[in-house]
Each structure stands twice: as C-alpha cells, then as structure tokens.
Enzyme design. Structure first.
Site, PDB file in Angstrom:
ATOM      1  N   GLY A  41      55.575  54.270  44.962  1.00 22.65           N
ATOM      2  CA  GLY A  41      56.086  55.368  44.157  1.00 22.65           C
ATOM      3  C   GLY A  41      57.261  54.996  43.273  1.00 22.65           C
ATOM      4  O   GLY A  41      57.987  55.879  42.808  1.00 22.65           O
ATOM      5  N   LEU A  93      53.303  45.952  51.009  1.00 18.42           N
ATOM      6  CA  LEU A  93      51.979  46.127  51.600  1.00 18.42           C
ATOM      7  C   LEU A  93      51.230  44.829  51.861  1.00 18.42           C
ATOM      8  O   LEU A  93      50.305  44.811  52.669  1.00 18.42           O
ATOM      9  CB  LEU A  93      51.141  47.049  50.713  1.00 18.42           C
ATOM     10  CG  LEU A  93      51.464  48.524  50.916  1.00 18.42           C
ATOM     11  CD1 LEU A  93      51.095  49.341  49.712  1.00 18.42           C
ATOM     12  CD2 LEU A  93      50.784  49.071  52.171  1.00 18.42           C
ATOM     13  N   SER A 174      39.320  52.952  42.041  1.00 18.99           N
ATOM     14  CA  SER A 174      39.196  52.750  40.600  1.00 18.99           C
ATOM     15  C   SER A 174      37.728  52.636  40.245  1.00 18.99           C
ATOM     16  O   SER A 174      36.896  52.248  41.080  1.00 18.99           O
ATOM     17  CB  SER A 174      39.923  51.461  40.201  1.00 18.99           C
ATOM     18  OG  SER A 174      39.610  51.091  38.869  1.00 18.99           O
ATOM     19  N   TYR A 196      36.968  32.269  43.389  1.00 17.79           N
ATOM     20  CA  TYR A 196      37.821  33.419  43.097  1.00 17.79           C
ATOM     21  C   TYR A 196      37.737  33.820  41.628  1.00 17.79           C
ATOM     22  O   TYR A 196      37.819  33.002  40.729  1.00 17.79           O
ATOM     23  CB  TYR A 196      39.269  33.093  43.443  1.00 17.79           C
ATOM     24  CG  TYR A 196      40.244  34.227  43.171  1.00 17.79           C
ATOM     25  CD1 TYR A 196      40.326  35.316  44.029  1.00 17.79           C
ATOM     26  CD2 TYR A 196      41.083  34.206  42.050  1.00 17.79           C
ATOM     27  CE1 TYR A 196      41.217  36.350  43.796  1.00 17.79           C
ATOM     28  CE2 TYR A 196      41.983  35.238  41.808  1.00 17.79           C
ATOM     29  CZ  TYR A 196      42.043  36.307  42.686  1.00 17.79           C
ATOM     30  OH  TYR A 196      42.932  37.329  42.450  1.00 17.79           O
TER      31      TYR A 196
END
Length: 319
Positions: A41, A93, A174, A196
């Site tokens: 946030g 995170l 998304s 990747y």
C-alpha cells in the site's frame, strides 16, 4: 473479457465499469466496523485502495517494504481524512521470515481482521531467486501471499464468527494470467534460469493468484467459514510496477492506450470486491472492471489449483 466494455467504460451488470473509481464503487458504504490489511500500500493502486478504505471508516494496516513511502501515504491519508485509522507495518513478501514476522506482530495485538487485500507484486523482473530460493516473481506475487493468508486465516474466520460480518480475501491477479508457460504452472522448473522468461513468469504468478483464491474459496465453503476469496484484474495502469521493463510497457501502452486506467479507476475493482454488499456470499470468482469475468481454462482448472496448493504448502514449510 469484455474488451469493448473496458474500452468504452460502459457499465456492466454491477452498474459499474472500467471508468468507475474506487470512491464511486464504495459510495455510501460504512466500513467503520472493519479492519483491513493491504499489502503493497505504499504506492499506486495499493495506496489508493488504502485511502479509499480509510475514507469509508475502516481501520487500515498497510504492509509495505518501503516504510518511508508507506508512511508518506499514511500522512497523505490523514491530511485528507483526519479521522482515518491508518497504520504501517514492514512486510517484504519475497521473504518468508518477513511475512511470518508481520503476521506475528499483527496477531499479537489481538485485533479483529475482516478484509485481506493481497495487492503487492513485482513484474517483469530479471531472473533472481528470493532468500528462500524461489524465483522472485513467484515468491513475491504468490508464495508470500499464500503464506500470509494462511497465517491470518484463523483470525479472519474467528472475526467473522464473532461479529457476523463476512470476511473477504481479495487477490490481485491480472489479465496477464493468459500469457504464461505451457501448462500454466511449471511445477518442476520454477527455478530453471535456462528457460526463464520474465513475461511468462509474471503470467504464471498471476495465474497462481487466481488458482489460490479458487482453491481457498472451495476449502472455506467446505468448512462452512463465513469468509470469501476472490481474484481481480485491476486493469492496465501506469504505475512503477513496470519499472523492470520500461520499453515493453511503453510499447504496450501505445498499442492499447484506449484500455489504460488512472489509479483511482485501477483501485476500483479491489475496493468493490472487498466492500460492496452485493457480493455477499460470492466466492471463488474472478472480477474485472467491477464485474465478474471468465478466466482462461487454466484459471478454472481445479486439479491445477489443488496441485499448486500442495506445492505452495511444501515451499512454505521448507523454510
């Protein structure tokens, strides 16, 4: 997805559309009895989500890596809404240690928890592993939120039981979930640098957000918990999330300019799904432009969701 509706802003069945803002979709809603945790946030749509939740009276706790930026958001909210209840707590995170510490700090205070908005994320970053040895986009966007949700889930269930107010979990996904590796999730090659692709890896993590919400919704329903779990596509928004791939984002914006939203519009779907009374009891769904939408076949694959859950449990228990 309803691209025509998205481009034109024509409202869908909910009465809202791509041009609706977070304030508009929560107008008249009193959230003064809710405690909300929002990850990421400190900027962009996360900051706008926090502002809107605080405006509606909720006690908002912002989990953020950048404490300076998050405290700036807090001060801005207090300037516009002096009565707002806003706090900031450190949360990285990509680090399971940080996620556990954040959850421990929150739970030690014995506060209620009504709403969890898993908003934070990274996008298109170069290949790297998290401190827990997991590909960074998957670690940050999915595993961190999977762990955080699990750590806070009992608190959400007990809050809902005590108050009678439905708990809601919102995962920010998304439309990029449509563009992922073949098969959806590369279970055996998550950390394989040789194959990747930053765009595919991002899509994989966003698909994981949908599958996580779907499987969680199923489990919550089976146990009769008064908590829902849904996923949302916020839309194409110009934020710092695309900083790792500025050329690609510039080209994408030029090609799809009619679909891009401003930040208040981008935060609308998260706020709608988190607060709107019309969604009482709605769980395991995917929303875009404040209306239910259909995901890809992978996003509806129950076996894929179950397998992802099992892998995620192993990855969070191995640290």
């Amino acid at each position: 997805m309803g691209y025509f509706r998205e481009a034109t802003g024509i409202p869908g069945p909910s009465g809202f559309g791509s041009k609706s803002t977070a304030e508009q979709v929560t107008e008249g809603i009193d959230a003064s009895d809710r405690t909300v945790i929002i990850t990421g946030g400190s900027s962009g749509i996360g900051a706008e989500t926090a502002r809107t939740m605080a405006l509606r009276g909720a006690h908002v706790i912002i989990g953020a890596r950048n404490l300076e930026a998050a405290n700036g958001v807090k001060q801005n909210i207090l300037q516009s809404t002096p009565s707002a209840k806003v706090e900031v707590s450190e949360l990285e995170l990509s680090s399971q240690k940080s996620v556990r510490a954040f959850a421990d700090r929150f739970l030690s205070r014995n506060l209620p928890l009504n709403i969890l908005i898993n908003n934070a994320g990274v996008m298109y970053c170069p290949f790297q592993l998290s401190e827990d040895g997991i590909e960074m986009q998957f670690a940050t966007n999915h595993i961190g939120h999977f762990l955080l949700t699990n750590l806070l889930l009992e608190k959400m269930k007990s809050t809902a039981q005590k108050t009678g107010t439905e708990g809601r979990i919102v995962n920010l996904s998304s439309a990029a979930h449509m563009t992922t590796y073949r098969g959806g999730i590369r279970f055996d090659k998550l950390n394989d640098k040789s194959i990747y692709n930053d765009k595919m890896a991002y899509g994989q993590s966003k698909l994981a957000n949908i599958l996580h919400a779907n499987e969680l919704a199923k489990r919550l329903k089976e146990e009769g918990a008064n908590v829902t779990a849904n996923s949302v596509h916020p839309g194409l928004i110009q934020t710092n999330l695309g900083r790792h791939s500025p050329v690609f984002v510039t080209i994408l914006r030029a090609a799809t300019s009619i679909l891009w939203k401003n930040i208040p519009q981008g935060a609308a779907t998260s706020c709608y799904v988190a607060l709107h009374p019309s969604l009482k009891g709605v769980s395991g769904k995917y929303f875009a432009d404040c209306n239910e939408e259909k995901t890809t076949a992978n996003g509806r694959n129950e076996e894929l969701a179950k397998r992802l859950w099992e892998l995620s449990e192993k990855l969070v228990k191995s640290t």
